[in-house]
Design a protein around this motif. Structure first.
Motif, PDB file in Angstrom:
ATOM      1  N   GLN A 114      34.842  39.159  49.907  1.00 16.65           N
ATOM      2  CA  GLN A 114      35.170  40.614  49.404  1.00 16.65           C
ATOM      3  C   GLN A 114      36.491  40.879  48.845  1.00 16.65           C
ATOM      4  OE1 GLN A 114      34.963  41.717  53.805  1.00 16.65           O
ATOM      5  NE2 GLN A 114      33.407  43.458  53.073  1.00 16.65           N
ATOM      6  N   ARG A 115      37.538  39.873  49.142  1.00 14.62           N
ATOM      7  CA  ARG A 115      38.719  39.914  48.565  1.00 14.62           C
ATOM      8  C   ARG A 115      38.642  39.647  47.128  1.00 14.62           C
ATOM      9  NH1 ARG A 115      43.340  40.440  52.050  1.00 14.62           N
ATOM     10  NH2 ARG A 115      44.298  41.068  49.842  1.00 14.62           N
ATOM     11  N   PHE A 116      38.007  38.720  46.808  1.00 15.95           N
ATOM     12  CA  PHE A 116      37.648  37.975  45.537  1.00 15.95           C
ATOM     13  C   PHE A 116      36.879  39.211  44.472  1.00 15.95           C
ATOM     14  CE2 PHE A 116      34.973  36.103  41.982  1.00 15.95           C
ATOM     15  CZ  PHE A 116      36.163  35.440  41.317  1.00 15.95           C
ATOM     16  N   VAL A 117      35.811  39.742  45.299  1.00 14.50           N
ATOM     17  CA  VAL A 117      35.187  40.753  44.560  1.00 14.50           C
ATOM     18  C   VAL A 117      36.058  42.168  44.152  1.00 14.50           C
ATOM     19  CG1 VAL A 117      33.168  42.653  44.827  1.00 14.50           C
ATOM     20  CG2 VAL A 117      32.969  40.259  45.390  1.00 14.50           C
ATOM     21  N   ASN A 118      37.045  42.479  45.485  1.00 16.91           N
ATOM     22  CA  ASN A 118      38.054  43.575  45.093  1.00 16.91           C
ATOM     23  C   ASN A 118      38.781  43.466  43.999  1.00 16.91           C
ATOM     24  OD1 ASN A 118      37.230  44.872  47.360  1.00 16.91           O
ATOM     25  ND2 ASN A 118      38.763  44.099  48.737  1.00 16.91           N
ATOM     26  N   TYR A 119      39.664  41.989  43.685  1.00 14.66           N
ATOM     27  CA  TYR A 119      40.438  41.471  42.444  1.00 14.66           C
ATOM     28  C   TYR A 119      39.703  41.557  41.532  1.00 14.66           C
ATOM     29  CZ  TYR A 119      43.045  38.862  39.532  1.00 14.66           C
ATOM     30  OH  TYR A 119      43.836  38.494  38.648  1.00 14.66           O
ATOM     31  N   THR A 120      38.596  41.322  41.149  1.00 19.34           N
ATOM     32  CA  THR A 120      37.846  41.156  39.960  1.00 19.34           C
ATOM     33  C   THR A 120      37.314  42.569  39.505  1.00 19.34           C
ATOM     34  OG1 THR A 120      36.776  39.093  40.830  1.00 19.34           O
ATOM     35  CG2 THR A 120      35.534  40.333  38.748  1.00 19.34           C
ATOM     36  N   ILE A 121      36.693  43.329  40.474  1.00 15.21           N
ATOM     37  CA  ILE A 121      36.565  44.716  39.996  1.00 15.21           C
ATOM     38  C   ILE A 121      37.871  45.706  39.570  1.00 15.21           C
ATOM     39  CG2 ILE A 121      35.401  47.098  40.866  1.00 15.21           C
ATOM     40  CD1 ILE A 121      33.734  45.499  42.608  1.00 15.21           C
ATOM     41  N   ASP A 122      38.863  45.456  40.331  1.00 18.25           N
ATOM     42  CA  ASP A 122      39.945  46.188  40.165  1.00 18.25           C
ATOM     43  C   ASP A 122      40.809  45.686  38.747  1.00 18.25           C
ATOM     44  OD1 ASP A 122      40.309  48.012  42.082  1.00 18.25           O
ATOM     45  OD2 ASP A 122      41.261  46.640  43.631  1.00 18.25           O
ATOM     46  N   ILE A 123      40.644  44.458  38.776  1.00 21.48           N
ATOM     47  CA  ILE A 123      41.376  44.013  37.135  1.00 21.48           C
ATOM     48  C   ILE A 123      40.402  44.413  36.023  1.00 21.48           C
ATOM     49  CG2 ILE A 123      40.071  41.651  37.117  1.00 21.48           C
ATOM     50  CD1 ILE A 123      43.783  42.404  36.748  1.00 21.48           C
ATOM     51  N   ILE A 124      39.029  44.699  36.337  1.00 23.60           N
ATOM     52  CA  ILE A 124      38.318  44.921  34.939  1.00 23.60           C
ATOM     53  C   ILE A 124      38.659  46.479  35.091  1.00 23.60           C
ATOM     54  CG2 ILE A 124      35.848  45.680  34.626  1.00 23.60           C
ATOM     55  CD1 ILE A 124      35.194  43.021  35.906  1.00 23.60           C
ATOM     56  N   ILE A 125      38.382  47.317  36.111  1.00 24.58           N
ATOM     57  CA  ILE A 125      38.757  48.574  35.756  1.00 24.58           C
ATOM     58  C   ILE A 125      40.222  48.894  35.256  1.00 24.58           C
ATOM     59  CG2 ILE A 125      39.487  50.802  37.376  1.00 24.58           C
ATOM     60  CD1 ILE A 125      36.943  49.918  39.351  1.00 24.58           C
ATOM     61  N   GLN A 126      41.246  48.220  35.607  1.00 22.42           N
ATOM     62  CA  GLN A 126      42.511  48.302  35.267  1.00 22.42           C
ATOM     63  C   GLN A 126      42.634  47.989  33.802  1.00 22.42           C
ATOM     64  OE1 GLN A 126      45.710  45.966  37.422  1.00 22.42           O
ATOM     65  NE2 GLN A 126      44.212  46.591  39.268  1.00 22.42           N
ATOM     66  N   TYR A 127      41.767  47.171  33.307  1.00 23.80           N
ATOM     67  CA  TYR A 127      41.704  46.915  31.842  1.00 23.80           C
ATOM     68  C   TYR A 127      41.193  47.805  31.061  1.00 23.80           C
ATOM     69  CZ  TYR A 127      44.039  42.202  31.827  1.00 23.80           C
ATOM     70  OH  TYR A 127      44.838  40.982  32.016  1.00 23.80           O
ATOM     71  N   ILE A 128      40.198  48.273  31.612  1.00 27.17           N
ATOM     72  CA  ILE A 128      39.555  49.535  31.073  1.00 27.17           C
ATOM     73  C   ILE A 128      40.382  50.714  30.926  1.00 27.17           C
ATOM     74  CG2 ILE A 128      37.578  51.312  31.239  1.00 27.17           C
ATOM     75  CD1 ILE A 128      35.983  48.872  32.474  1.00 27.17           C
ATOM     76  N   LEU A 129      41.135  51.185  31.991  1.00 27.09           N
ATOM     77  CA  LEU A 129      41.955  52.073  32.032  1.00 27.09           C
ATOM     78  C   LEU A 129      43.203  52.096  31.189  1.00 27.09           C
ATOM     79  CD1 LEU A 129      41.851  53.149  35.762  1.00 27.09           C
ATOM     80  CD2 LEU A 129      40.817  54.454  33.826  1.00 27.09           C
TER      81      LEU A 129
END
Length: 169
Positions: free
Chosen positions: A19-34
């Motif tokens: 879950q922590r890895f998925v959190n990191y991956t999704i958040d970093i993708i969202i941050q780059y998009i934003l």
């Protein structure tokens, strides 16, 4: 006699490494998009104002990294201060809490967010208990929301039973 034992976060409540890895991956993708959207907006506004003073290197190299780290800190601080969750934590049904189960205040979340800037910090959650440095340095935990709420409700109901017995006698 009143039960004075504090609420504690147990291993069953903790978010898993996955879950922590998925959190990191999704958040970093969202941050780059934003962040990319923000860059486009800045360039459009700059062009509409007729200014040519903003060099492209502001968003590359050291300055680009600095601006992204500021943006990342803002992203986590905003979401976790208000919702105790980032966008990824909504998806994985996890949340940030204090050791006693309370919601962290904004200063704790800011500390947590700033700790993410520590080099190699992103890999620190891969340790034994899946707690990252940003967790341990801010005294916070990432927990499975449903397991946490179930345990918290059970704890609170026992606290209420204890109070009712004291008032009845």
């Amino acid at each position: 006699m009143e039960n004075t034992a504090p609420f504690e976060i147990t291993d069953e409540m903790l978010a898993s490494r996955g879950q922590r890895f998925v959190n990191y991956t999704i958040d970093i993708i969202i941050q780059y998009i934003l962040y990319f959207i923000l860059i486009i907006i800045v360039f459009i506004v700059n062009a509409l104002l007729g200014s040519t003073s903003m060099p492209d290197q502001w968003f590359s190299g050291f300055q680009g990294t600095f601006f992204f780290l500021v943006f990342m800190t803002f992203y986590y601080t905003l979401f976790e201060s208000y919702f105790s969750r980032s966008i990824a934590k909504y998806i994985t049904k996890t949340m940030v809490v204090m050791e006693d189960g309370s919601k962290p205040d904004s200063s704790i979340i800011l500390r947590r967010s700033l700790c993410r800037i520590i080099p190699f910090e992103a890999f620190s959650f891969l340790g034994y208990d899946a707690r990252g440095w940003h967790d341990s340095l801010s005294c916070t935990y990432v927990v499975k929301k449903e397991a946490f709420e179930r345990s918290r409700a059970l704890f609170d109901s026992f606290e209420e039973i204890g109070k009712e017995q004291i008032f009845e006698h």
